[in-house]
Enzyme design. Structure first.
Site, PDB file in Angstrom:
ATOM      1  N   ALA A 157     -15.026 -28.018  13.932  1.00  9.48           N
ATOM      2  CA  ALA A 157     -14.331 -27.135  12.992  1.00  9.48           C
ATOM      3  C   ALA A 157     -15.006 -25.795  12.780  1.00  9.48           C
ATOM      4  O   ALA A 157     -14.568 -25.023  11.931  1.00  9.48           O
ATOM      5  CB  ALA A 157     -14.195 -27.851  11.643  1.00  9.48           C
ATOM      6  N   ASN A 158     -16.063 -25.464  13.544  1.00  3.18           N
ATOM      7  CA  ASN A 158     -16.759 -24.225  13.226  1.00  3.18           C
ATOM      8  C   ASN A 158     -16.241 -23.002  13.977  1.00  3.18           C
ATOM      9  O   ASN A 158     -16.752 -21.893  13.788  1.00  3.18           O
ATOM     10  CB  ASN A 158     -18.276 -24.376  13.423  1.00  3.18           C
ATOM     11  CG  ASN A 158     -18.652 -24.797  14.819  1.00  3.18           C
ATOM     12  OD1 ASN A 158     -17.826 -24.737  15.735  1.00  3.18           O
ATOM     13  ND2 ASN A 158     -19.884 -25.244  15.001  1.00  3.18           N
ATOM     14  N   GLY A 172     -12.595 -21.480  16.679  1.00  3.72           N
ATOM     15  CA  GLY A 172     -11.379 -21.735  17.436  1.00  3.72           C
ATOM     16  C   GLY A 172     -10.286 -22.457  16.679  1.00  3.72           C
ATOM     17  O   GLY A 172     -10.000 -22.173  15.511  1.00  3.72           O
ATOM     18  N   GLY A 214     -10.216 -25.490  15.590  1.00  4.66           N
ATOM     19  CA  GLY A 214     -10.697 -26.277  14.462  1.00  4.66           C
ATOM     20  C   GLY A 214     -10.817 -25.453  13.203  1.00  4.66           C
ATOM     21  O   GLY A 214     -10.371 -25.870  12.125  1.00  4.66           O
ATOM     22  N   TYR A 231     -11.843 -33.430  32.836  1.00  2.00           N
ATOM     23  CA  TYR A 231     -11.153 -32.946  31.640  1.00  2.00           C
ATOM     24  C   TYR A 231      -9.752 -33.540  31.542  1.00  2.00           C
ATOM     25  O   TYR A 231      -9.332 -34.012  30.480  1.00  2.00           O
ATOM     26  CB  TYR A 231     -11.075 -31.421  31.652  1.00  2.00           C
ATOM     27  CG  TYR A 231     -10.404 -30.847  30.426  1.00  2.00           C
ATOM     28  CD1 TYR A 231     -10.993 -30.953  29.172  1.00  2.00           C
ATOM     29  CD2 TYR A 231      -9.173 -30.192  30.522  1.00  2.00           C
ATOM     30  CE1 TYR A 231     -10.381 -30.431  28.041  1.00  2.00           C
ATOM     31  CE2 TYR A 231      -8.556 -29.663  29.398  1.00  2.00           C
ATOM     32  CZ  TYR A 231      -9.167 -29.781  28.157  1.00  2.00           C
ATOM     33  OH  TYR A 231      -8.550 -29.269  27.037  1.00  2.00           O
TER      34      TYR A 231
END
Length: 307
Positions: free
Chosen positions: A28-29, A31, A33, A172
């Site tokens: 969450a820090n 982009g 998030g 990915y």
């Protein structure tokens, strides 16, 4: 002639009042998030930024208007996941499984799993099941249109770590396919348990974030940088499918993404997925394998006491 008053695309302004509700957002820090945190907190929710680096998390939290807090969570470390879950007390309305790594050079988690599969899928698998006795509303897991490529992938049950044949994009794609199969089987189990909790998935289309900057290929990094300038949505638009899945009255196992060309941008809407992502047998097998690898199982929800 009467006109349809509901013609505007769904936007963050359509979020309901979330006062009194709680949410956890992983990764969450920055982009997607951080954009998700901003929107949920702006609508009144108390949001926990679950981040690997608390210092960066605190810097991000300082930019958010609303009720937020930062807690450490390293999805590439099962001990960290267990510590985070053990420290949770009380109800949790919404879990947003947003964090992820993309197309990185071959690496391993602290528990020895291939890093993309271990972080994007196994980490969120363990976190969700450990928190599930507390969750009251829904789990939203962020997948990707890359679950379809290259070559319509399937889960490599014979070699989940892709040992000896590692390719960043293949790893990915497998991890994002796993996110969708996880959602499918989680919803089946929730329904069988009589739980009102819903599991949904979302993807952002092409959103300009720092995720692409860690690509193992310099050529792809250049391509991604150009795409971020010419094609991509910003992180706030990219977060809309996640937010839509988090608050709209949608069936369990729904998949939300942008409604534009190739689902790269546009307003959030229900979207399709590959046949491999819709295979209930593969979903059940993946769940069993994930339980074995993480040591975490689906909880007995009926017997679980809320703390």
């Amino acid at each position: 002639m009467a006109t349809n008053q509901n013609t505007q695309p769904w936007a963050v302004t359509a979020l309901p009042d979330l006062t009194g509700r709680s949410a956890v957002v992983t990764g969450a820090n920055s982009g997607l998030g951080l954009a998700t945190v901003e929107a949920l907190a702006g609508a009144g929710a108390h949001v926990v930024l679950a981040v690997r680096d608390p210092r960066r998390g605190e810097s991000a939290a300082a930019t958010v208007n609303g009720s937020v807090e930062v807690r450490r969570l390293d999805l590439a470390d099962l001990a960290s996941i267990r510590e985070f879950a053990a420290a949770w007390h009380g109800d949790l309305d919404l879990l947003i499984n947003n964090a992820g790594v993309m197309n990185i050079p071959e690496a391993r988690t602290k528990d020895g799993f291939e890093m993309q599969f271990g972080t994007n899928h196994l980490g969120h698998f363990a976190l969700t099941n450990l928190l599930l006795p507390h969750i009251t509303d829904r789990v939203v897991t962020v997948s990707s249109g890359a679950h379809r490529m290259p070559g319509n992938p399937v889960i490599r049950f014979d070699n989940l770590d892709l040992t000896g044949e590692y390719k960043p994009m293949t790893a990915y794609s497998q991890s994002k396919l796993a996110n969708l199969l996880f959602t499918l089987e989680l919803q089946r189990r929730l329904g069988a348990a009589g739980s009102p909790v819903r599991a949904l998935a979302a993807h952002p289309g092409w959103a300009a974030t720092n995720l692409q900057g860690h690509d193992a290929s310099a050529a792809r990094r250049l391509f991604m940088a150009l795409g971020n300038r010419l094609i991509a949505q910003d992180n706030k638009a990219g977060a809309l499918p996640t937010l839509y899945a988090a608050v709209q009255d949608l069936p369990g196992a729904s998949y939300v993404g942008p409604n534009g060309l190739f689902e790269m941008r546009g307003a959030p809407a229900l979207v399709g997925r590959s046949d491999a992502a819709s295979d209930p047998a593969a979903a059940r097998r993946l769940w069993s394998v994930s339980e074995e690898l993480t040591g975490v199982s689906f909880p007995e929800l009926a017997a679980a006491a809320r703390v």
